[in-house]
Design a protein around this motif. Structure first.
Motif, PDB file in Angstrom:
ATOM      1  N   GLY A  93     -19.001  13.449   8.988  1.00  0.00           N
ATOM      2  CA  GLY A  93     -18.755  12.048   8.666  1.00  0.00           C
ATOM      3  C   GLY A  93     -18.737  11.895   7.167  1.00  0.00           C
ATOM      4  N   ALA A  94     -17.697  11.313   6.657  1.00  0.00           N
ATOM      5  CA  ALA A  94     -17.568  11.175   5.203  1.00  0.00           C
ATOM      6  C   ALA A  94     -18.798  10.482   4.631  1.00  0.00           C
ATOM      7  N   PRO A  95     -19.472  11.119   3.672  1.00  0.00           N
ATOM      8  CA  PRO A  95     -20.635  10.502   3.026  1.00  0.00           C
ATOM      9  C   PRO A  95     -20.156   9.467   2.000  1.00  0.00           C
ATOM     10  N   VAL A  96     -19.852   8.281   2.476  1.00  0.00           N
ATOM     11  CA  VAL A  96     -19.139   7.290   1.672  1.00  0.00           C
ATOM     12  C   VAL A  96     -19.870   6.927   0.377  1.00  0.00           C
ATOM     13  N   ALA A  97     -21.185   6.733   0.429  1.00  0.00           N
ATOM     14  CA  ALA A  97     -21.907   6.396  -0.807  1.00  0.00           C
ATOM     15  C   ALA A  97     -21.798   7.546  -1.804  1.00  0.00           C
ATOM     16  N   SER A  98     -21.924   8.766  -1.316  1.00  0.00           N
ATOM     17  CA  SER A  98     -21.786   9.930  -2.202  1.00  0.00           C
ATOM     18  C   SER A  98     -20.386  10.003  -2.788  1.00  0.00           C
ATOM     19  N   LEU A  99     -19.397   9.730  -1.969  1.00  0.00           N
ATOM     20  CA  LEU A  99     -18.017   9.795  -2.449  1.00  0.00           C
ATOM     21  C   LEU A  99     -17.743   8.723  -3.496  1.00  0.00           C
ATOM     22  N   ALA A 100     -18.334   7.547  -3.324  1.00  0.00           N
ATOM     23  CA  ALA A 100     -18.166   6.489  -4.333  1.00  0.00           C
ATOM     24  C   ALA A 100     -18.697   6.964  -5.675  1.00  0.00           C
ATOM     25  N   VAL A 101     -19.844   7.624  -5.655  1.00  0.00           N
ATOM     26  CA  VAL A 101     -20.438   8.131  -6.894  1.00  0.00           C
ATOM     27  C   VAL A 101     -19.604   9.283  -7.441  1.00  0.00           C
ATOM     28  N   LEU A 102     -19.255  10.232  -6.588  1.00  0.00           N
ATOM     29  CA  LEU A 102     -18.510  11.408  -7.046  1.00  0.00           C
ATOM     30  C   LEU A 102     -17.168  11.024  -7.662  1.00  0.00           C
ATOM     31  N   ARG A 103     -16.461  10.099  -7.029  1.00  0.00           N
ATOM     32  CA  ARG A 103     -15.161   9.691  -7.572  1.00  0.00           C
ATOM     33  C   ARG A 103     -15.314   8.951  -8.894  1.00  0.00           C
ATOM     34  N   SER A 104     -16.412   8.252  -9.064  1.00  0.00           N
ATOM     35  CA  SER A 104     -16.585   7.392 -10.236  1.00  0.00           C
ATOM     36  C   SER A 104     -17.335   8.044 -11.388  1.00  0.00           C
ATOM     37  N   MET A 105     -18.028   9.146 -11.142  1.00  0.00           N
ATOM     38  CA  MET A 105     -18.952   9.666 -12.148  1.00  0.00           C
ATOM     39  C   MET A 105     -18.305  10.181 -13.421  1.00  0.00           C
ATOM     40  N   ALA A 144     -24.720  23.115  -5.774  1.00  0.00           N
ATOM     41  CA  ALA A 144     -23.347  23.217  -6.286  1.00  0.00           C
ATOM     42  C   ALA A 144     -22.373  23.553  -5.155  1.00  0.00           C
ATOM     43  N   ILE A 145     -22.768  24.445  -4.282  1.00  0.00           N
ATOM     44  CA  ILE A 145     -21.896  24.795  -3.146  1.00  0.00           C
ATOM     45  C   ILE A 145     -21.675  23.575  -2.269  1.00  0.00           C
ATOM     46  N   MET A 146     -22.755  22.886  -1.927  1.00  0.00           N
ATOM     47  CA  MET A 146     -22.628  21.724  -1.039  1.00  0.00           C
ATOM     48  C   MET A 146     -21.799  20.614  -1.684  1.00  0.00           C
ATOM     49  N   THR A 147     -22.026  20.366  -2.972  1.00  0.00           N
ATOM     50  CA  THR A 147     -21.247  19.338  -3.673  1.00  0.00           C
ATOM     51  C   THR A 147     -19.781  19.744  -3.732  1.00  0.00           C
ATOM     52  N   GLY A 148     -19.518  21.000  -4.030  1.00  0.00           N
ATOM     53  CA  GLY A 148     -18.141  21.484  -4.092  1.00  0.00           C
ATOM     54  C   GLY A 148     -17.423  21.356  -2.768  1.00  0.00           C
ATOM     55  N   VAL A 149     -18.114  21.654  -1.684  1.00  0.00           N
ATOM     56  CA  VAL A 149     -17.513  21.525  -0.356  1.00  0.00           C
ATOM     57  C   VAL A 149     -17.151  20.066  -0.089  1.00  0.00           C
ATOM     58  N   VAL A 150     -18.068  19.156  -0.393  1.00  0.00           N
ATOM     59  CA  VAL A 150     -17.809  17.728  -0.161  1.00  0.00           C
ATOM     60  C   VAL A 150     -16.657  17.238  -1.040  1.00  0.00           C
ATOM     61  N   VAL A 151     -16.660  17.606  -2.318  1.00  0.00           N
ATOM     62  CA  VAL A 151     -15.594  17.179  -3.231  1.00  0.00           C
ATOM     63  C   VAL A 151     -14.242  17.697  -2.748  1.00  0.00           C
ATOM     64  N   ASP A 152     -14.173  18.971  -2.394  1.00  0.00           N
ATOM     65  CA  ASP A 152     -12.901  19.529  -1.941  1.00  0.00           C
ATOM     66  C   ASP A 152     -12.442  18.893  -0.638  1.00  0.00           C
ATOM     67  N   ARG A 153     -13.348  18.729   0.300  1.00  0.00           N
ATOM     68  CA  ARG A 153     -12.987  18.202   1.625  1.00  0.00           C
ATOM     69  C   ARG A 153     -12.502  16.757   1.557  1.00  0.00           C
ATOM     70  N   TYR A 154     -13.200  15.912   0.799  1.00  0.00           N
ATOM     71  CA  TYR A 154     -12.917  14.479   0.848  1.00  0.00           C
ATOM     72  C   TYR A 154     -12.156  13.915  -0.344  1.00  0.00           C
ATOM     73  N   LEU A 155     -12.285  14.525  -1.504  1.00  0.00           N
ATOM     74  CA  LEU A 155     -11.629  13.967  -2.686  1.00  0.00           C
ATOM     75  C   LEU A 155     -10.398  14.758  -3.102  1.00  0.00           C
ATOM     76  N   LEU A 156     -10.522  16.062  -3.244  1.00  0.00           N
ATOM     77  CA  LEU A 156      -9.382  16.872  -3.670  1.00  0.00           C
ATOM     78  C   LEU A 156      -8.383  17.082  -2.529  1.00  0.00           C
ATOM     79  N   LYS A 157      -8.897  17.399  -1.373  1.00  0.00           N
ATOM     80  CA  LYS A 157      -8.080  17.586  -0.170  1.00  0.00           C
ATOM     81  C   LYS A 157      -6.915  18.539  -0.397  1.00  0.00           C
ATOM     82  N   HIS A 158      -7.143  19.584  -1.186  1.00  0.00           N
ATOM     83  CA  HIS A 158      -6.027  20.476  -1.501  1.00  0.00           C
ATOM     84  C   HIS A 158      -6.140  21.844  -0.851  1.00  0.00           C
TER      85      HIS A 158
END
Length: 184
Positions: A93-105, A144-158
């Motif tokens: 499930g997309a961690p929406v609060a985390s994604l809001a922070v990650l996209r904005s940081m 770092a691994i966990m953050t990278g997985v979340v960033v790639d999966r939900y933000l980069l999507k590449h």
């Protein structure tokens, strides 16, 4: 046929506030801090912009509430299992609060500080759970691994990670997390 009980004003206010907060999380996660507007959040929540301001005061305060990352304490026991379980929750499930922070940081100082602050507590939690040497470095690598997985999966999507089943991702990461967590 009986009518359902009427909701109190306090319940209606809590529901409205929760709806605004949910819409804010989604909007900040999708657009980042700079591109998110109070009007966009209000439209997503189905309320007037003034009501968003009434509940949250300003865009800054709305962001602070929407991006609040609760401490993710590891339960006692096997740290690798707990870490993989925490990652599973983020993959399923997309961690929406985390994604809001990650996209904005990268463009908003308060988002970056919020991420660092919640990250410090998460790191301390991981460090305390690791029985092996160099727990600080091990915790940093796991985070770092966990953050990278979340960033790639939900933000980069590449990459294939964007659509990979959680079980596949976890199975491939399991040996790495177990090794870093000091599993025997």
């Amino acid at each position: 046929m009986t009518e359902p009980p009427r909701r109190t004003r306090a319940e209606q206010r809590r529901d409205t506030e929760a709806r605004i907060l949910s819409a804010a999380r989604e909007t900040f996660a999708e657009l980042g801090y700079e591109r998110t507007t109070i009007r966009a959040v209000a439209a997503a929540a189905g309320v007037r912009p003034g009501l968003v301001m009434h509940y949250f005061g300003s865009k800054e305060q709305l962001f602070a509430s929407a991006a609040h990352l609760p401490a993710d304490e590891l339960p006692p026991g096997d740290p690798a299992r707990a870490l993989l379980s925490a990652l599973r929750r983020r993959l399923e499930g997309a961690p929406v609060a985390s994604l809001a922070v990650l996209r904005s940081m990268f463009t908003h100082d308060e988002a970056a500080e919020g991420f660092r602050e919640s990250g410090r507590e998460w790191l301390r939690s991981i460090e305390r759970a690791i029985p092996a040497g160099q727990p600080e470095l091990r915790a940093a690598l796991i985070a770092a691994i966990m953050t990278g997985v979340v960033v790639d999966r939900y933000l980069l999507k590449h990459s294939a990670l964007a659509d990979a089943p959680a079980d596949d991702v976890l199975e491939l990461l399991r040996p790495c997390i177990e090794s870093l967590a000091g599993a025997k």
